[in-house]
Design a protein around this motif. Structure first.
Motif, PDB file in Angstrom:
ATOM      1  N   ILE A 191       0.839  -1.200   0.000  1.00 35.28           N
ATOM      2  CA  ILE A 191       0.000   0.000   0.000  1.00 35.28           C
ATOM      3  C   ILE A 191       0.871   1.247   0.000  1.00 35.28           C
ATOM      4  CG2 ILE A 191      -1.754   1.287   1.275  1.00 35.28           C
ATOM      5  CD1 ILE A 191      -2.767  -1.249  -0.078  1.00 35.28           C
ATOM      6  N   PHE A 192       1.913   1.255   0.837  1.00 38.37           N
ATOM      7  CA  PHE A 192       2.872   2.369   0.794  1.00 38.37           C
ATOM      8  C   PHE A 192       3.395   2.561  -0.624  1.00 38.37           C
ATOM      9  CE2 PHE A 192       3.953   1.598   5.486  1.00 38.37           C
ATOM     10  CZ  PHE A 192       3.303   2.747   5.903  1.00 38.37           C
ATOM     11  N   ASN A 193       3.758   1.444  -1.260  1.00 29.20           N
ATOM     12  CA  ASN A 193       4.340   1.507  -2.605  1.00 29.20           C
ATOM     13  C   ASN A 193       3.356   2.072  -3.622  1.00 29.20           C
ATOM     14  OD1 ASN A 193       6.632   0.361  -1.508  1.00 29.20           O
ATOM     15  ND2 ASN A 193       6.201  -1.693  -2.269  1.00 29.20           N
ATOM     16  N   GLU A 194       2.096   1.664  -3.521  1.00 24.32           N
ATOM     17  CA  GLU A 194       1.091   2.179  -4.455  1.00 24.32           C
ATOM     18  C   GLU A 194       0.899   3.681  -4.289  1.00 24.32           C
ATOM     19  OE1 GLU A 194      -2.589   0.132  -5.211  1.00 24.32           O
ATOM     20  OE2 GLU A 194      -1.786  -1.730  -4.378  1.00 24.32           O
ATOM     21  N   VAL A 195       0.919   4.138  -3.039  1.00 21.57           N
ATOM     22  CA  VAL A 195       0.771   5.579  -2.781  1.00 21.57           C
ATOM     23  C   VAL A 195       1.973   6.339  -3.337  1.00 21.57           C
ATOM     24  CG1 VAL A 195       0.609   7.348  -0.986  1.00 21.57           C
ATOM     25  CG2 VAL A 195      -0.706   5.243  -0.772  1.00 21.57           C
ATOM     26  N   ILE A 196       3.177   5.827  -3.094  1.00 22.89           N
ATOM     27  CA  ILE A 196       4.387   6.474  -3.609  1.00 22.89           C
ATOM     28  C   ILE A 196       4.342   6.528  -5.130  1.00 22.89           C
ATOM     29  CG2 ILE A 196       6.895   6.181  -3.878  1.00 22.89           C
ATOM     30  CD1 ILE A 196       6.892   5.057  -0.994  1.00 22.89           C
ATOM     31  N   SER A 197       3.932   5.427  -5.764  1.00 19.67           N
ATOM     32  CA  SER A 197       3.836   5.399  -7.224  1.00 19.67           C
ATOM     33  C   SER A 197       2.822   6.429  -7.715  1.00 19.67           C
ATOM     34  CB  SER A 197       3.426   3.988  -7.674  1.00 19.67           C
ATOM     35  OG  SER A 197       3.333   3.918  -9.073  1.00 19.67           O
ATOM     36  N   GLY A 198       1.680   6.523  -7.031  1.00 21.57           N
ATOM     37  CA  GLY A 198       0.671   7.512  -7.415  1.00 21.57           C
ATOM     38  C   GLY A 198       1.168   8.930  -7.269  1.00 21.57           C
ATOM     39  N   VAL A 199       1.902   9.195  -6.193  1.00 17.82           N
ATOM     40  CA  VAL A 199       2.467  10.527  -5.976  1.00 17.82           C
ATOM     41  C   VAL A 199       3.483  10.850  -7.068  1.00 17.82           C
ATOM     42  CG1 VAL A 199       3.905  11.933  -4.438  1.00 17.82           C
ATOM     43  CG2 VAL A 199       2.060  10.540  -3.489  1.00 17.82           C
ATOM     44  N   CYS A 200       4.334   9.878  -7.401  1.00 21.49           N
ATOM     45  CA  CYS A 200       5.344  10.095  -8.455  1.00 21.49           C
ATOM     46  C   CYS A 200       4.676  10.418  -9.791  1.00 21.49           C
ATOM     47  CB  CYS A 200       6.234   8.862  -8.592  1.00 21.49           C
ATOM     48  SG  CYS A 200       7.414   8.632  -7.253  1.00 21.49           S
ATOM     49  N   ARG A 201       3.595   9.718 -10.111  1.00 22.96           N
ATOM     50  CA  ARG A 201       2.917   9.958 -11.388  1.00 22.96           C
ATOM     51  C   ARG A 201       2.279  11.338 -11.446  1.00 22.96           C
ATOM     52  NH1 ARG A 201       1.333   4.489 -10.962  1.00 22.96           N
ATOM     53  NH2 ARG A 201      -0.605   5.133  -9.939  1.00 22.96           N
ATOM     54  N   SER A 202       1.702  11.763 -10.334  1.00 15.51           N
ATOM     55  CA  SER A 202       0.942  13.019 -10.365  1.00 15.51           C
ATOM     56  C   SER A 202       1.744  14.232  -9.918  1.00 15.51           C
ATOM     57  CB  SER A 202      -0.309  12.898  -9.487  1.00 15.51           C
ATOM     58  OG  SER A 202       0.052  12.710  -8.131  1.00 15.51           O
ATOM     59  N   ARG A 203       2.703  14.026  -9.023  1.00 18.89           N
ATOM     60  CA  ARG A 203       3.443  15.166  -8.469  1.00 18.89           C
ATOM     61  C   ARG A 203       4.926  15.175  -8.835  1.00 18.89           C
ATOM     62  NH1 ARG A 203      -1.240  15.816  -7.628  1.00 18.89           N
ATOM     63  NH2 ARG A 203      -2.328  16.185  -5.651  1.00 18.89           N
ATOM     64  N   GLY A 204       5.402  14.054  -9.388  1.00 24.72           N
ATOM     65  CA  GLY A 204       6.810  14.005  -9.772  1.00 24.72           C
ATOM     66  C   GLY A 204       7.659  13.222  -8.784  1.00 24.72           C
ATOM     67  N   GLY A 205       8.858  12.868  -9.234  1.00 27.44           N
ATOM     68  CA  GLY A 205       9.755  12.029  -8.446  1.00 27.44           C
ATOM     69  C   GLY A 205      10.208  12.659  -7.142  1.00 27.44           C
ATOM     70  N   LEU A 206      10.447  13.954  -7.131  1.00 31.42           N
ATOM     71  CA  LEU A 206      10.942  14.618  -5.919  1.00 31.42           C
ATOM     72  C   LEU A 206       9.923  14.532  -4.788  1.00 31.42           C
ATOM     73  CD1 LEU A 206      12.730  17.793  -7.346  1.00 31.42           C
ATOM     74  CD2 LEU A 206      13.793  15.896  -6.101  1.00 31.42           C
ATOM     75  N   VAL A 207       8.658  14.804  -5.116  1.00 33.12           N
ATOM     76  CA  VAL A 207       7.606  14.721  -4.089  1.00 33.12           C
ATOM     77  C   VAL A 207       7.438  13.267  -3.644  1.00 33.12           C
ATOM     78  CG1 VAL A 207       5.193  15.195  -3.547  1.00 33.12           C
ATOM     79  CG2 VAL A 207       6.447  16.732  -5.066  1.00 33.12           C
ATOM     80  N   GLY A 208       7.499  12.347  -4.604  1.00 32.50           N
ATOM     81  CA  GLY A 208       7.408  10.934  -4.263  1.00 32.50           C
ATOM     82  C   GLY A 208       8.532  10.505  -3.334  1.00 32.50           C
ATOM     83  N   TYR A 209       9.717  11.043  -3.556  1.00 37.01           N
ATOM     84  CA  TYR A 209      10.868  10.708  -2.709  1.00 37.01           C
ATOM     85  C   TYR A 209      10.662  11.224  -1.286  1.00 37.01           C
ATOM     86  CZ  TYR A 209      15.735   9.898  -1.399  1.00 37.01           C
ATOM     87  OH  TYR A 209      16.867   9.451  -0.787  1.00 37.01           O
ATOM     88  N   ASP A 210      10.083  12.422  -1.148  1.00 35.77           N
ATOM     89  CA  ASP A 210       9.795  12.958   0.190  1.00 35.77           C
ATOM     90  C   ASP A 210       8.807  12.069   0.935  1.00 35.77           C
ATOM     91  OD1 ASP A 210      11.471  15.116  -0.189  1.00 35.77           O
ATOM     92  OD2 ASP A 210       9.884  16.478  -0.855  1.00 35.77           O
ATOM     93  N   ILE A 211       7.789  11.582   0.216  1.00 36.24           N
ATOM     94  CA  ILE A 211       6.810  10.682   0.838  1.00 36.24           C
ATOM     95  C   ILE A 211       7.481   9.363   1.236  1.00 36.24           C
ATOM     96  CG2 ILE A 211       4.684   9.376   0.441  1.00 36.24           C
ATOM     97  CD1 ILE A 211       4.196  12.334   0.759  1.00 36.24           C
ATOM     98  N   TYR A 212       8.375   8.892   0.378  1.00 37.29           N
ATOM     99  CA  TYR A 212       9.131   7.665   0.695  1.00 37.29           C
ATOM    100  C   TYR A 212       9.904   7.840   1.999  1.00 37.29           C
ATOM    101  CZ  TYR A 212      13.637   5.180   0.535  1.00 37.29           C
ATOM    102  OH  TYR A 212      14.783   4.489   0.851  1.00 37.29           O
ATOM    103  N   LYS A 213      10.592   8.979   2.165  1.00 36.32           N
ATOM    104  CA  LYS A 213      11.346   9.240   3.389  1.00 36.32           C
ATOM    105  C   LYS A 213      10.424   9.296   4.599  1.00 36.32           C
ATOM    106  CE  LYS A 213      15.587   9.622   1.891  1.00 36.32           C
ATOM    107  NZ  LYS A 213      16.601   8.619   2.296  1.00 36.32           N
ATOM    108  N   GLU A 214       9.250   9.874   4.403  1.00 38.17           N
ATOM    109  CA  GLU A 214       8.285   9.961   5.512  1.00 38.17           C
ATOM    110  C   GLU A 214       7.798   8.579   5.915  1.00 38.17           C
ATOM    111  OE1 GLU A 214       3.729  11.543   6.239  1.00 38.17           O
ATOM    112  OE2 GLU A 214       4.939  12.495   4.670  1.00 38.17           O
ATOM    113  N   PHE A 215       7.521   7.727   4.956  1.00 39.13           N
ATOM    114  CA  PHE A 215       6.974   6.400   5.247  1.00 39.13           C
ATOM    115  C   PHE A 215       8.026   5.442   5.785  1.00 39.13           C
ATOM    116  CE2 PHE A 215       3.342   6.709   1.882  1.00 39.13           C
ATOM    117  CZ  PHE A 215       2.683   7.591   2.705  1.00 39.13           C
ATOM    118  N   PHE A 216       9.234   5.500   5.223  1.00 38.10           N
ATOM    119  CA  PHE A 216      10.238   4.477   5.521  1.00 38.10           C
ATOM    120  C   PHE A 216      11.433   4.982   6.327  1.00 38.10           C
ATOM    121  CE2 PHE A 216       8.097   2.895   1.681  1.00 38.10           C
ATOM    122  CZ  PHE A 216       7.727   1.638   2.119  1.00 38.10           C
ATOM    123  N   GLY A 217      11.442   6.251   6.715  1.00 38.18           N
ATOM    124  CA  GLY A 217      12.573   6.767   7.470  1.00 38.18           C
ATOM    125  C   GLY A 217      13.648   7.303   6.555  1.00 38.18           C
ATOM    126  N   ASP A 218      14.591   8.010   7.122  1.00 39.33           N
ATOM    127  CA  ASP A 218      15.614   8.688   6.320  1.00 39.33           C
ATOM    128  C   ASP A 218      16.483   7.735   5.530  1.00 39.33           C
ATOM    129  OD1 ASP A 218      14.789  11.177   7.022  1.00 39.33           O
ATOM    130  OD2 ASP A 218      16.167  11.391   8.705  1.00 39.33           O
TER     131      ASP A 218
END
Length: 481
Positions: A191-218
């Motif tokens: 589910i985390f992965n699907e959300v990150i993928s959705g964010v990357c598609r709609s907001r771009g890789g940088l925003v997706g990376y920030d969400i990844y850091k939030e979900f999985f730690g630094d």
């Protein structure tokens, strides 16, 4: 119950002056029990007419008030938990006959029932409808509020997040995940992965990376700053991020993520390798692409046709058609099947190298296998053949593709071929093709008129040449020098 008795029962049940003691909202009424009994004990052929009769929806009808409250519908749905399809059909029945003014709570009750039975398509459809009606955060609140009463399953929130992503409610999906994590709910990594993928598609890789850091730690190791254990990033997590940066054109960030993944002892899969190979191929660095390709094979990871297509495209772009041919032959030996994309890459490579015979051979093989060529690929083939003095073959190709595949060639493809026919003095064929071109919605331009004028001059027909010049001037087309 006879229709008149049903109408009377309906009226008394809602009469503000009734002396009957008030019933608790969570206490099943006789009506709830009766409806459940009809739904579960009557054959489908009769149950709906029985319900209509019992609810007073058949003449004589009661006053135009709702026969079932949303709370009563929720109780009925909950008691049909083991018969979710009947619960769904009853919901549709109440909507069709306007028997209940549904609320978030009644929708939530049915969503819980459907999700517990993992009826994915039905659950997602109802959640999407609910989101359209009330918004994702209100529906989420409704699901949380009815979770205990309905004996909810955690899968309801997984379906809810997927429905948000399907509905392009990306911000809503992120907020819901945050609320679930904050509330101590264990969100699964997919589910985390699907959300990150959705964010990357709609907001771009940088925003997706920030969400990844939030979900999985630094460092993505699954340990938060306060020492709590949480989910650990997987190869699918990195694939989603790498694809996000690849779409953005941030190729260097794709390589950085590859390094980060390797440092975290996360093993890449074929999709990861394909993405990295695509980066090097796009950059023209086939040495590194080949290195990664060989590493993948040494690890026993078999490439799919997408990986082969990427490598073939990369080699064709730098003019190394020999290596592209080797990979093309290897596809069949690997038990895979070449696609139209494979042929398209190889044809463009041969066109670049100017080898008309090989180009024509591969193009005809592509058509024999019923792969529809891209208009851009057709143009390259037509251009190469015309430049090689093989105009008649180009005409045969373009007519065959138009007839067999319904493909409309580009305007420039028509122009190249008409000019070639005119230069060879084949004016009749050129005029026929020009008529077909107009029939496809392309109007003649100055370049096309110039081609016909040059053809007339070559044939010594000055009269027709002057006539075409005048027509071209009347059309407002500038003469090509």
């Amino acid at each position: 119950m006879p229709p008149r008795a049903a109408a009377l029962h309906y009226h008394l049940r809602r009469n503000h002056f009734s002396t009957a003691p008030p019933r608790r909202p969570d206490e099943p009424s006789d009506l709830v029990s009766t409806v459940v009994s009809i739904l579960t004990n009557h054959r489908s052929k009769y149950r709906w007419s029985q319900l209509l009769s019992h609810l007073g929806a058949l003449p004589p009808r009661p006053p135009p008030l709702e026969p079932l409250t949303p709370a009563e519908f929720s109780q009925i749905a909950i008691r049909l938990t083991k018969k979710p399809r009947i619960a769904l059909n009853f919901f549709l029945f109440t909507k069709r006959h306007s028997l209940t003014d549904h609320t978030v709570s009644s929708h939530s009750a049915l969503i819980h029932v459907l999700c517990k039975s993992r009826l994915a398509s039905q659950s997602l459809a109802l959640i999407r409808d609910s989101i359209r009606a009330w918004g994702e955060l209100i529906v989420f609140k409704g699901l949380v509020g009815t979770y205990k009463e309905c004996g909810g399953s955690p899968v309801v929130f997984e379906f809810f997040i997927k429905a948000c992503l399907d509905a392009k409610k990306i911000d809503g999906a992120v907020k819901v995940v945050r609320k679930l994590v904050k509330g101590g709910f264990r969100v699964k990594v997919p589910i985390f992965n699907e959300v990150i993928s959705g964010v990357c598609r709609s907001r771009g890789g940088l925003v997706g990376y920030d969400i990844y850091k939030e979900f999985f730690g630094d460092d993505g190791d699954g340990i938060s700053d306060d020492g709590r254990v949480r989910a650990k990033a997987t190869v699918q997590t990195f694939n989603a991020l790498m694809m996000g940066f690849y779409r953005d054109g941030a190729l260097d960030r794709v390589v950085e993520l590859w390094d980060e993944m390797k440092e975290g002892n996360c093993e890449p899969n074929s999709r990861t390798y394909n993405l990295l190979i695509a980066v090097y191929c796009e950059d023209g660095n086939m040495t590194e692409a080949e290195k990664i390709w060989n590493e993948m094979r040494l690890k026993g990871i078999l490439s799919d046709v997408t990986g082969y297509n990427t490598m073939i495209s990369g080699y064709c772009e730098i003019g190394n058609t020999e290596r592209a041919e080797e990979l093309f032959r290897e596809i069949e030996l690997s038990g895979l099947n070449a696609t139209g994309v494979t042929y398209g890459h190889l044809i463009r490579g041969y066109c670049k190298s100017g080898t008309a015979d090989l180009t024509l051979s591969v193009f005809k093989d592509m058509l024999r296998k019923n792969f529809r060529p891209e208009a851009s690929t057709l143009q390259e083939v037509v251009s190469l053949l015309c430049n090689s003095g093989r105009v008649c073959q180009a005409l045969e190709i373009i007519r065959g593709v138009m007839y067999n595949f319904g493909l409309v060639p580009k305007r420039s493809s028509f122009g190249i071929l008409i000019r070639g026919l005119c230069l060879e003095g084949k004016m009749d064929e050129a005029l026929k093709l020009q008529a077909e071109m107009v029939g496809k919605g392309y109007e003649p331009d100055g370049e096309l008129y110039a081609a016909f004028i040059d053809g007339c001059v070559k044939l010594g027909d000055q009269t027709l040449a002057e006539k075409l010049r005048k027509e071209m001037a009347d059309m407002g087309c500038a003469e090509i020098e």
